[in-house]
Design a protein around this motif. Structure first.
Motif, short mmCIF file in Angstrom:
data_model
loop_
_atom_site.label_atom_id
_atom_site.label_comp_id
_atom_site.label_asym_id
_atom_site.label_seq_id
_atom_site.Cartn_x
_atom_site.Cartn_y
_atom_site.Cartn_z
N ARG A 140 106.27 39.13 57.91
CA ARG A 140 106.03 40.42 58.57
C ARG A 140 107.21 40.90 59.40
N VAL A 141 107.94 39.98 60.03
CA VAL A 141 109.04 40.40 60.89
C VAL A 141 110.16 40.99 60.06
N THR A 142 110.85 41.95 60.64
CA THR A 142 111.91 42.67 59.92
C THR A 142 113.29 42.42 60.49
N THR A 143 113.39 41.91 61.71
CA THR A 143 114.69 41.66 62.32
C THR A 143 115.08 40.20 62.16
N GLY A 144 116.35 39.97 61.93
CA GLY A 144 116.82 38.61 61.68
C GLY A 144 116.64 37.68 62.87
N LYS A 145 116.83 38.20 64.09
CA LYS A 145 116.73 37.36 65.28
C LYS A 145 115.30 36.86 65.48
N VAL A 146 114.33 37.74 65.25
CA VAL A 146 112.94 37.32 65.41
C VAL A 146 112.54 36.36 64.28
N LYS A 147 113.11 36.57 63.09
CA LYS A 147 112.82 35.66 61.99
C LYS A 147 113.33 34.25 62.31
N GLU A 148 114.49 34.18 62.96
CA GLU A 148 114.99 32.87 63.38
C GLU A 148 114.03 32.23 64.40
N LEU A 149 113.49 33.04 65.30
CA LEU A 149 112.52 32.54 66.26
C LEU A 149 111.28 32.00 65.56
N VAL A 150 110.76 32.74 64.61
CA VAL A 150 109.56 32.32 63.88
C VAL A 150 109.82 31.04 63.11
N ASP A 151 110.98 30.96 62.43
CA ASP A 151 111.32 29.76 61.66
C ASP A 151 111.43 28.54 62.58
#
Length: 330
Positions: free
Chosen positions: A131-142
């Motif tokens: 669902r996330v679209t920004t790379g920084k938040v995707k790193e947080l989720v991962d």
């Protein structure tokens, strides 16, 4: 995400230092028809204080942007991309805040919820990966998903958490994915119940004495002698281990309680039905040990011992803190 968070911290600190900026923010919120909300600062000892800081500045986003532009504040403003990063990050962290609040409670049973809450967090966070679209938040989720996979993968085999979950009439075996973990937990519970001696529950002493007198009269009566002999033979033939197994099976077969029910109240009503399991339950259903209660007391201490009450003696301060902490619980 650290650069964006550092910018937020600098903005919040600026508003807290400047009374002019604070008044301007308040008037801007009024003009825009927004609720008058003060910006929150983070506390280094609580992770969710950072979440609250980000969430509060997002709630006052338009007023903050306008105020900083009008007063020409000496702080770096957030870019549109950084605002989007903060918005998505708060969406990801919202379930963690809810779980933190739930397991930090100290007035009701929380340990039996741990398996459910941890699995729910894993599932909800994994859904954000798409669902996330920004790379920084995707790193947080991962990073969050990887950390939870590492820490939670054998939680079902934790003796305390597995046993307290099974002994909670709201959950029992429904939480588990691994049947082996369930079997091992039930074996430990059965062994503990077999070694425990059910104690008589408190009751009316006069009534109990009257019952004892009546039993003595019955035993002395020739009419009841035949029954007493058979009852005694039946008692000697009974296998305590089999009784424990039947007790555990009967409890497991009971329908689940509603999630909003109090498990301790349920066990109180079932104490006569499951006397051995009740003894085991008293040592299993508990709260999660956290630092939250002590930090609450520290916060209350700061409110009691302030600049205008700085001559309170240490003994009186200790008594006030004790009363404040314990009376608020009741």
């Amino acid at each position: 995400m650290k650069p964006a968070v550092d910018k937020v911290k600098a903005i919040v600190e600026f508003f807290h230092r400047s009374t002019t900026a604070t008044h301007k923010l308040k008037s801007t919120q009024q003009q825009m028809g927004m609720p008058e909300l003060k910006l929150k600062q983070e506390c280094i000892t609580r992770w969710n204080s950072t979440f609250h800081m980000l969430k509060r500045i997002l709630e006052s986003k338009d007023a903050v942007i306008s105020t900083l532009a009008v007063i020409n504040a000496p702080v770096d403003p957030l870019s549109h991309e950084e605002w989007e990063v903060l918005q998505q990050a708060c969406t990801v962290l919202e379930p963690f805040e809810q779980v933190t609040v739930e397991i930090s409670a100290d007035s009701h049973v929380t340990a039996s919820k741990m398996l459910i809450l941890c699995k729910g967090l894993q599932r909800v966070t994994a859904e954000h990966q798409t669902r996330v679209t920004t790379g920084k938040v995707k790193e947080l989720v991962d990073a969050l998903c990887a950390s939870m996979d590492r820490k939670f993968h054998r939680m079902e085999y934790n003796a305390v958490l597995s046993e307290t979950t099974i002994l909670d009439p709201r959950f029992k075996k429904l939480v588990f994915n691994d049947n082996r973990a369930v079997d091992e937990a039930l074996q430990r519970i059965t062994a503990a119940a077999r070694s425990s001696q059910p104690t008589p529950l408190p009751g009316n002493q006069e009534g109990e004495e009257a019952e004892e007198d009546e039993q003595k009269e019955q035993q002395a009566s020739a009419v009841w002698r035949f029954f007493e002999e058979r009852a005694n033979r039946d008692t000697t033939r009974r296998n305590p281990s089999a009784d424990v197994i039947l007790e555990v099976r009967s409890y497991i077969d009971e329908p689940l309680c509603q999630r909003s029910a109090d498990p301790l109240s349920w066990w109180e009503t079932k104490a006569y039905t499951y006397p051995r399991l009740t003894q085991v339950m008293t040592r299993r259903l508990c709260i999660v040990a956290t630092s939250v209660p002590s930090e609450r007391i520290f916060s209350k201490t700061g409110q009691i011992m302030n600049d205008r009450r700085n001559r309170i003696s240490s003994s009186k301060l200790r008594h006030l803190i004790f009363l404040n902490a314990n009376l608020s619980v009741n």
